[in-house]
Design a protein around this motif. Sequence first.
Motif, PDB file in Angstrom:
ATOM      1  N   GLN A 150      -3.589   5.231   2.078  1.00  0.00           N
ATOM      2  CA  GLN A 150      -4.284   6.575   1.113  1.00  0.00           C
ATOM      3  C   GLN A 150      -5.257   7.022   2.346  1.00  0.00           C
ATOM      4  O   GLN A 150      -5.545   8.274   2.564  1.00  0.00           O
ATOM      5  CB  GLN A 150      -4.979   6.289  -0.016  1.00  0.00           C
ATOM      6  N   SER A 163      -1.795   1.662   8.340  1.00  0.00           N
ATOM      7  CA  SER A 163      -1.296   1.708   7.002  1.00  0.00           C
ATOM      8  C   SER A 163      -1.171   0.255   6.395  1.00  0.00           C
ATOM      9  O   SER A 163      -0.738   0.019   5.102  1.00  0.00           O
ATOM     10  CB  SER A 163       0.027   2.493   6.736  1.00  0.00           C
ATOM     11  N   TRP A 172       0.772  -1.153   0.102  1.00  0.00           N
ATOM     12  CA  TRP A 172       0.027   0.098  -0.005  1.00  0.00           C
ATOM     13  C   TRP A 172       0.889   1.338   0.080  1.00  0.00           C
ATOM     14  O   TRP A 172       0.611   2.366  -0.719  1.00  0.00           O
ATOM     15  CB  TRP A 172      -0.992   0.127   1.288  1.00  0.00           C
ATOM     16  N   CYS A 188      -9.049   7.176  -1.735  1.00  0.00           N
ATOM     17  CA  CYS A 188      -8.506   6.076  -1.218  1.00  0.00           C
ATOM     18  C   CYS A 188      -9.409   5.053  -1.712  1.00  0.00           C
ATOM     19  O   CYS A 188      -9.493   3.693  -0.975  1.00  0.00           O
ATOM     20  CB  CYS A 188      -8.799   6.254   0.321  1.00  0.00           C
ATOM     21  N   ASN A 221      -8.270   1.593   0.153  1.00  0.00           N
ATOM     22  CA  ASN A 221      -6.849   1.549   0.351  1.00  0.00           C
ATOM     23  C   ASN A 221      -6.457   2.342   1.495  1.00  0.00           C
ATOM     24  O   ASN A 221      -6.544   3.489   1.881  1.00  0.00           O
ATOM     25  CB  ASN A 221      -6.129   2.428  -0.960  1.00  0.00           C
ATOM     26  N   THR A 251       1.657   3.175  -3.096  1.00  0.00           N
ATOM     27  CA  THR A 251       0.770   3.838  -3.796  1.00  0.00           C
ATOM     28  C   THR A 251       0.148   5.116  -3.234  1.00  0.00           C
ATOM     29  O   THR A 251      -0.726   6.025  -3.662  1.00  0.00           O
ATOM     30  CB  THR A 251      -0.663   2.954  -3.796  1.00  0.00           C
ATOM     31  N   VAL A 252       0.963   5.585  -2.158  1.00  0.00           N
ATOM     32  CA  VAL A 252       0.595   6.886  -1.647  1.00  0.00           C
ATOM     33  C   VAL A 252       1.864   7.701  -1.192  1.00  0.00           C
ATOM     34  O   VAL A 252       2.933   7.121  -0.933  1.00  0.00           O
ATOM     35  CB  VAL A 252      -0.168   6.522  -0.188  1.00  0.00           C
ATOM     36  N   GLN A 253       1.594   8.897  -1.174  1.00  0.00           N
ATOM     37  CA  GLN A 253       2.643   9.654  -0.661  1.00  0.00           C
ATOM     38  C   GLN A 253       2.048  10.418   0.705  1.00  0.00           C
ATOM     39  O   GLN A 253       1.117  10.962   0.830  1.00  0.00           O
ATOM     40  CB  GLN A 253       2.691  11.205  -1.540  1.00  0.00           C
TER      41      GLN A 253
END
Length: 429
Positions: A183, A64, A7, A115, A180, A10-12
């Motif tokens: 996110q 997360s 996961w 998300c 997600n 897929t995210v900042q």
Amino acid sequence: MRELNYWLTTVQMPTPPAQPLPEVADVAVIGAGFTGLSAALALAKRGAKVVVLESETIGWGASSRNGGMVLTGMKLGVNKLVSMYGRELTRRMYAASLDTIAAVERIVKEEEIECCFERTGHLEVASKQSHFDDYAKQVEVIAREFNHQLRVVPRNELRTEIGSDIYYGGMVDEMSVGVNPAQYVAGMGTAAMRAGAQVAEHTRVESVARASNHGAPGFRLNTSRGSLWARNVFVGTSGYTGAATPALQKKIIPIGSFIITTQVLSDALARELSPRNRQIYDSKNYLYYYRLTPDNRMLFGGRAAFFPETEQTIRRSAEILRRGMIEVYPQLRDAKVEYVWGGTLDFCFDIMPHAGQIDGIYFAVGYAGHGVAAATWLGQKMAELIADGKTDNPFTEIPFPGAPLGLYNGKPWFLPLAGAYYKVLDWIS
Ligand SMILES: Cc1cc2nc3c(=O)[nH]c(=O)nc-3n(C[C@H](O)[C@H](O)[C@H](O)COP(=O)(O)OP(=O)(O)OC[C@H]3O[C@@H](n4cnc5c(N)ncnc54)[C@H](O)[C@@H]3O)c2cc1C
């Protein structure tokens, strides 16, 4: 295969501005996961001066790392709950569990969090005939007592729900959701800061003690970055609860849970495995949970090792989970496993969520692997209690048991025994 949480690719994650700790706060929140951030968001929106103290970074803990299954109900089945708490309290708890999903949906909409929120529904699959036989009873009780409809899926129709033949049937709840989670927690962190909460990363709380400030009662918190005073403290440290809050630590058993994800699958294979894209888990104590990710990987998790995540438990779990996944889905025999990671769950001795005050410190813990929605909701409810002095929350009303005979100091020496016990239960029940 990478030992990495898929996961996180897929995210900042948001980076809070570097700021000194405040000297004084209305509320100091410990832990920047769903529980802490949801409370901080709600408190900041009510105008409270909030600081979130996080020893690592936003979303570093279970928030997360989880399966992203936003599920109705609780870890314990409804019949067990009625036997423990009676019908009225169980009714309120079940209604709360439905409201937890609405709480997630509200936050996602209001805060415009991208998300992959999708109402996919969940599917519980029966690993034994006796488990399947119980589904009809559960569906009937939930419809009668809680006015909520689930659906039993007999074995001969199960292929409409799952591309596996090893189960005895299933039970579907259309209300559950997939997100997600990384996110979602990132968005919640951004929202809390936008509302005015300060998030202090790399700030480990080392102790909390009652202390007054100019005559006002409150707490002094010593952290790895200095100390501050807060009128109220709210703890949302879940499976990572430590010695800073010893009374709480003694009531929580940290248990490892692990996840693998495969390479991206073809649309055709993904649809064969999960035709309705459900959030799926089986009926064992030592259960597997699994789903497709938004980009069509199979995400497959379980308590492959009972101990929390270390390099060894993660590596060992990857192999165990891959075998489990192929038992469920022989179609995945040749699929590459690309990611494996682990995280820590928080179990209380009665396998129930608990919230309230201990030694004057507010807390919400005990999600037992059912925390994405519940943590969001309990964070909000506890914010309400802290700000207004009252809230309607059945989880504050139930007894919070400690270890039998008090034989526990927060170090779970009995986990191998518990693991063996549940494996035996899965054979015989
Ligand atoms: C592998 C895995 C799969 C899961 N799958 C699901 C699922 O599909 N659906 C579901 O509903 N639930 C699931 N869960 C459970 C869910 O993720 C948790 O219940 C939820 O994230 C708990 O959120 P939290 O904010 O309470 O705790 P966490 O997200 O764990 O956050 C606690 C934070 O507290 C911090 N902290 C601890 N001590 C201190 C200290 N002294 N000072 C400062 N900070 C501190 C930690 O660094 C951590 O960031 C899963 C959990 C795991 C591990």
